[in-house]
Design a protein around this motif. Sequence first.
Motif, short mmCIF file in Angstrom:
data_model
loop_
_atom_site.label_atom_id
_atom_site.label_comp_id
_atom_site.label_asym_id
_atom_site.label_seq_id
_atom_site.Cartn_x
_atom_site.Cartn_y
_atom_site.Cartn_z
N UNK A 138 -0.91 5.54 6.10
CA UNK A 138 -0.92 4.29 5.33
C UNK A 138 -2.07 3.39 5.76
N UNK A 139 -2.37 3.39 7.07
CA UNK A 139 -3.44 2.51 7.57
C UNK A 139 -4.83 3.06 7.25
N UNK A 140 -5.02 4.37 7.35
CA UNK A 140 -6.34 4.96 7.14
C UNK A 140 -6.70 5.03 5.67
N UNK A 141 -5.72 5.40 4.83
CA UNK A 141 -5.98 5.54 3.40
C UNK A 141 -5.22 4.47 2.64
N UNK A 142 -5.36 3.25 3.10
CA UNK A 142 -4.52 2.17 2.59
C UNK A 142 -4.79 1.87 1.12
N UNK A 143 -6.04 2.05 0.68
CA UNK A 143 -6.32 1.77 -0.73
C UNK A 143 -5.51 2.70 -1.64
N UNK A 144 -5.53 3.99 -1.32
CA UNK A 144 -4.80 4.94 -2.16
C UNK A 144 -3.29 4.80 -1.98
N UNK A 145 -2.85 4.74 -0.72
CA UNK A 145 -1.41 4.71 -0.44
C UNK A 145 -0.77 3.44 -0.99
N UNK A 146 -1.32 2.29 -0.64
CA UNK A 146 -0.73 1.04 -1.11
C UNK A 146 -0.95 0.86 -2.60
N UNK A 217 3.10 12.58 -1.34
CA UNK A 217 3.11 13.89 -0.70
C UNK A 217 1.72 14.51 -0.73
N UNK A 218 1.04 14.40 -1.86
CA UNK A 218 -0.31 14.92 -1.98
C UNK A 218 -1.26 14.18 -1.04
N UNK A 219 -1.13 12.85 -0.96
CA UNK A 219 -2.00 12.07 -0.09
C UNK A 219 -1.78 12.43 1.37
N UNK A 231 -6.31 8.21 -6.16
CA UNK A 231 -5.07 8.15 -6.93
C UNK A 231 -5.11 9.11 -8.11
N UNK A 232 -6.27 9.21 -8.77
CA UNK A 232 -6.39 10.11 -9.91
C UNK A 232 -6.22 11.57 -9.48
N UNK A 233 -6.80 11.94 -8.34
CA UNK A 233 -6.65 13.31 -7.85
C UNK A 233 -5.20 13.60 -7.48
N UNK A 234 -4.56 12.63 -6.82
CA UNK A 234 -3.15 12.82 -6.46
C UNK A 234 -2.29 12.98 -7.71
N UNK A 235 -2.59 12.23 -8.74
CA UNK A 235 -1.81 12.34 -9.97
C UNK A 235 -2.02 13.70 -10.64
N UNK A 236 -3.25 14.19 -10.65
CA UNK A 236 -3.51 15.50 -11.26
C UNK A 236 -2.78 16.61 -10.51
N UNK A 237 -2.69 16.49 -9.20
CA UNK A 237 -1.98 17.50 -8.42
C UNK A 237 -0.47 17.41 -8.59
N UNK A 238 0.05 16.19 -8.69
CA UNK A 238 1.51 16.00 -8.71
C UNK A 238 2.11 16.12 -10.10
#
Length: 443
Positions: A138-146, A217-219, A231-238
């Motif tokens: 959450x701290x390292x990839x905060x833009x995508x996670x949050x 989960x993907x992130x 976020x777009x990549x995570x959505x395509x995978x999920x």
Amino acid sequence: MNDTPGWASPGSTPSDGREPADSGGARSPEQPHQGGAQQPEPPSKWSKEQPPPGQWSAPAPHGPGQTPPPPPPGPGWGGHHPGGPGGHGGQGGGHGGWGAPGGWGTPWGGPPPAAKPGVIPLRPLGVGEILDGAVSTMRTYWRTVLGISLTVAVVTEIAVILLQGFVLDGTADTEALNDPNATLDELTQAMGTAMLGSAVVLLISLLGTIVATALLTSVTSRAVLGKPVTTAEAWREARPRLLKLLGLTLLLPLIAGAIVFVGVLPGLIVALIGEAEAGAGLAVLGGLAAFIVAIWLMIRFSLASPALMLEKQGVLKAMSRSVKLVRGSWWRVLGIQLLAAIIANIVASIIVIPFTFIAAALSGDGISGFLNNTTGDYGWTFLVVSGIGSVIGSMLTFPITAGVTVLLYVDQRIRREALDLELGRAAGLQGYGTHTPGATPGG
């Protein structure tokens, strides 16, 4: 396959393909010394487990013409992975290193730390490392996670607020719950209305949780490798797995509910026959036993969600994979999942409760009316302000619960299937696990 992988021994295999036990040890007394004056022979009290300084191979004599294997690099080397021979798969012994008899590796200060390309080291994890990995993601990839958590929480909460404000605003249907003179029909109707409203709100929240879990989960799986994902990549995978994840998420509570119902059913039958007290006692005992069985099964299925998402499995296959991974570690999985749930609920409560009291103070009869009112009719001000608190709480708790589940799944696969070798290669670590023969099970 052993549950807990070992550490590989350092040193390289000799170029002639012989095992280290066949390569150089102490020089034979008959072998002439190269380069001048005869050197004094080593003291005769050297033990076979403790070769003279400077030798790295096993203390076995080598034949004429053989050259001792070159010494491995000094402290801090990272070329060999701790999952090589003698490691995860319980393969043959190492090449005269940490695992050799007599503790030859003590001058190195123990095995080097495991590689850490991402948020966790590639080795079996402790409880603190799993929790820290979820927070680090959450701290390292905060833009995508949050960003994912905030978007899902906002959409979900808007739907809940609109539903409560327009559809479930008929408080006249639920006032009978507070009326001591209400008839049985009025109480039944009021209870049905309240339960229907709660079920619809719960369904909306469940859908939001499923989407957030799939994306996070993907992130998290990428964060283990140190690779960011948008976020777009995570959505395509999920996206292709969402319907199966929904089916899994709905199936597990149905299984638990069916088990509890079966446990209570004998007591209900006895009560209907006419033995009310005996039936009530039997129902309580049966329900308690069934509840324990349901908890036991739910923990065994608790890793099915990441198995479904990351292994591209079907619902039943993912449940079977979860059972296999949890086997022998049930109490550990229960403890980690329970600890993560407690932490997530504490974080959510710290945020949601103050917003709820602020919302109550700004609407209706104030805080006193909020404490005494059970109808849930506080107007739009209460719904909006309390909804803001729910959004913030969900934004912080989604990454914790999803991250812990994924990292626990990764940890169990490292322990049982040497997944860290595959992760090391996927992360681009050179020579990571290349000395382990054969393919990695479950990779």
